[in-house]
Design an enzyme around this catalytic site. Structure first.
Site, PDB file in Angstrom:
ATOM      1  N   SER A  28      -4.981 -27.815  43.646  1.00  0.00           N
ATOM      2  CA  SER A  28      -5.067 -29.175  43.107  1.00  0.00           C
ATOM      3  C   SER A  28      -3.977 -29.402  42.043  1.00  0.00           C
ATOM      4  CB  SER A  28      -6.477 -29.411  42.583  1.00  0.00           C
ATOM      5  OG  SER A  28      -6.705 -30.785  42.419  1.00  0.00           O
ATOM      6  N   ASP A  62     -10.065 -34.204  52.503  1.00  0.00           N
ATOM      7  CA  ASP A  62      -9.488 -34.315  51.168  1.00  0.00           C
ATOM      8  C   ASP A  62      -8.695 -35.620  51.151  1.00  0.00           C
ATOM      9  OD1 ASP A  62      -8.039 -34.113  48.840  1.00  0.00           O
ATOM     10  OD2 ASP A  62      -7.258 -32.091  49.250  1.00  0.00           O
ATOM     11  N   HIS A 116     -11.909 -31.280  49.396  1.00  0.00           N
ATOM     12  CA  HIS A 116     -11.082 -30.825  48.285  1.00  0.00           C
ATOM     13  C   HIS A 116     -11.847 -29.723  47.543  1.00  0.00           C
ATOM     14  CE1 HIS A 116      -7.619 -31.410  45.680  1.00  0.00           C
ATOM     15  NE2 HIS A 116      -8.420 -31.276  44.623  1.00  0.00           N
TER      16      HIS A 116
END
Ligand SMILES: *[C@@H]1O[C@H](CO)[C@@H](O)[C@H](O)[C@H]1NC(C)=O
Ligand SMILES: *[C@@H]1O[C@H](CO)[C@@H](O)[C@H](O)[C@H]1NC(C)=O
Ligand SMILES: *[C@@H]1O[C@H](CO)[C@@H](O)[C@H](O)[C@H]1NC(C)=O
Length: 333
Positions: free
Chosen positions: A172, A273, A303
Site C-alpha cells: 500500500s 482492490d 486490499h
C-alpha cells in the site's frame, strides 16, 4: 452493477477485521485535518521486539536517529539450518496511508515475521515519520536515510546478512515508498549495499481522475475514495493535488526513469482492490520505460489480503516472492 463484481467472497472473520480497521481511521480523524494520536494509540496495539526465538524468528529494534524517531525492527531467522547461509535482506515499508501504523503494530510485526520465516530472509521493517504531522517528502527521505545507515553500518544486521542482495518491499503506502526510494537510491553512491529487486504489494498510487475500479469498488473498506482522497490530502504539501509525481507516478509529471537503474520488480494486485487500475498503469509505465516487471493478479483478493495468513492468496503470494528472490539472487551471481 451486480453484487458479485463489488463484493468478494470472504469469511466473515476477515470482513469483520477489515471493517474494524476501517472504523479506526474514521474515529481517529478530526475534522480539522489532524489525527487523534492518543486515541489511536489505544486502538493500534503495539508489541515489543522478542530476543527469544518465536516460530523460528528473533527480533530487535535498532535506533538510527532518535531526534527524528528513525528506527527499524530487525527480524532474523533463528533456525539452525540457515546458520551457514548468507541471507538476502528485505527492506520493508509498511502501509497505512502514510498516516497510520508502525513496525511495532501487531499487524506489521506479524507480517514481517511471516516474511522472515517463509522467505528465509533478514527483514528490516522501517519506521518512518507519519502524515499529517510530517508531509511529503519526509517519508521518502526517512526511507533513504535508513538505507544509507545500513550501507555504512551493516554489521548491525548480524553476520548472515548479505547487503549485496537487498530487496525493497512495501505494501500500500509502503509500496509507494518503496518505488520512490528505489529511484532515489539509484542516484546515490553506496559502499556495499545493492538493491537487486522490488516486491510491490498493492502499492498506493492515484490521480485526479477516477478510474473504473475506484468507482466500482468505492465502498470497499480501507481504500474507499473518501479515505484515499483524505490520505493524499494529509500527505501532500498544501497547494499540491493528486497530479503530483508522488501520486500519479505514471502520469504527465512523472520522472523519466528509462535511464534509471530500477530494480527488477514483482507487482501484486487484487481484483477487489479499488486501486487496481492505478497499479496496472504503474505496471504498463514500468514496461514502457524498459524495466523488468512481473504482474501477479489475484482476482478475488481485497486490499491488504496478506494480513490474513489463512487466505490461499497469502501462501501463493509467499511462494511467488520466494521464487522471485531466488531468481534475482542467481542473476546477480
Ligand atoms: C485540531 O483539533 C484538536 C482537538 O480539538 C486540537 O487539539 C488541535 O490543536 C487542532 N489542530 C489544528 C491544527 O487546528
Ligand atoms: C553509522 O553508524 C555510526 C555510529 O552509530 C553513525 O555515526 C553514522 O552516522 C552511521 N551512518 C549513517 C549513514 O547513518
Ligand atoms: C495520471 O496518469 C495517467 C497515466 O497513468 C493518465 O492517464 C491520467 O490522465 C493522469 N491524470 C489524471 C488527471 O489522472
Amino acid at each position: 452493477m451486480n453484487i458479485a463484481t463489488t463484493k468478494p467472497l470472504l469469511p466473515w472473520k476477515i470482513r469483520f477485521a477489515m471493517s474494524i480497521l476501517s472504523a479506526i481511521t474514521y474515529t481517529t480523524r478530526r475534522t480539522n485535518g489532524t489525527i487523534n494520536r492518543r486515541l489511536l494509540n489505544l486502538i493500534d496495539l503495539k508489541i515489543p521486539p522478542k530476543a527469544n526465538p518465536i516460530n523460528g524468528v528473533t527480533s530487535s529494534d535498532v535506533v538510527v536517529d532518535p531526534t527524528r524517531n528513525l528506527w527499524f525492527r530487525l527480524f532474523t531467522p533463528s533456525s539452525n539450518s540457515v546458520v551457514t547461509a548468507s541471507l538476502p535482506v528485505i527492506l520493508f515499508f509498511h502501509g497505512g496511508g502514510f498516516a497510520f501504523m508502525s513496525p511495532s503494530s501487531i499487524t506489521y510485526d506479524t507480517l514481517c515475521r511471516l516474511l522472515c520465516r517463509s522467505l528465509n530472509a533478514i527483514v528490516i521493517s522501517v519506521n518512518y515519520r507519519l502524515a499529517p504531522e510530517y508531509r511529503f517528502p519526509t517519508q521518502y527521505d526517512d526511507g533513504l536515510e535508513i538505507l544509507k545507515f545500513i550501507d555504512q553500518n551493516y554489521t548491525v544486521l548480524g553476520e548472515f546478512a548479505n547487503v549485496e542482495k537487498c530487496f525493497l518491499a512495501g505494501d500500500s503506502a509502503g509500496g509507494n515508498l518503496a518505488h520512490h526510494v528505489a529511484i532515489r537510491i539509484s542516484l546515490e553512491k553506496l559502499k556495499v549495499l545493492k538493491v537487486i529487486g522490488l516486491v510491490s504489494m498493492q502499492p498506493f498510487f492515484g490521480g485526479e481522475e477516477r478510474t473504473e475500479s475506484e468507482m466500482r469498488l468505492k465502498y470497499q473498506p480501507v481504500v474507499s475514495i473518501d479515505k484515499t482522497d483524505w490520505y493524499w490530502k494529509m500527505f501532500l504539501q498544501d497547494g499540491s493535488n493528486r497530479e503530483h509525481e508522488a501520486v500519479n507516478v505514471s502520469g504527465p509529471n512523472a520522472m523519466d526513469i528509462s535511464n534509471v537503474d530500477y530494480p527488477n520488480t514483482i507487482l501484486f494486485v487484487g481484483g477487489f482492490d479499488s486501486l487496481v487500475d492505478w497499479q496496472k498503469r504503474y505496471y504498463e509505465w514500468l514496461r514502457k520505460s524498459g524495466k523488468e516487471v512481473e504482474l501477479i493478479e489475484f482476482p478475488n483478493a481485497i486490499h491488504a489480503f496478506y494480513y490474513f495468513e489463512d487466505l490461499p492468496e497469502t501462501s501463493q503470494f509467499l511462494s511467488k516472492v520466494k521464487d522471485f528472490i531466488a531468481k534475482q539472487m542467481v542473476n546477480e551471481k
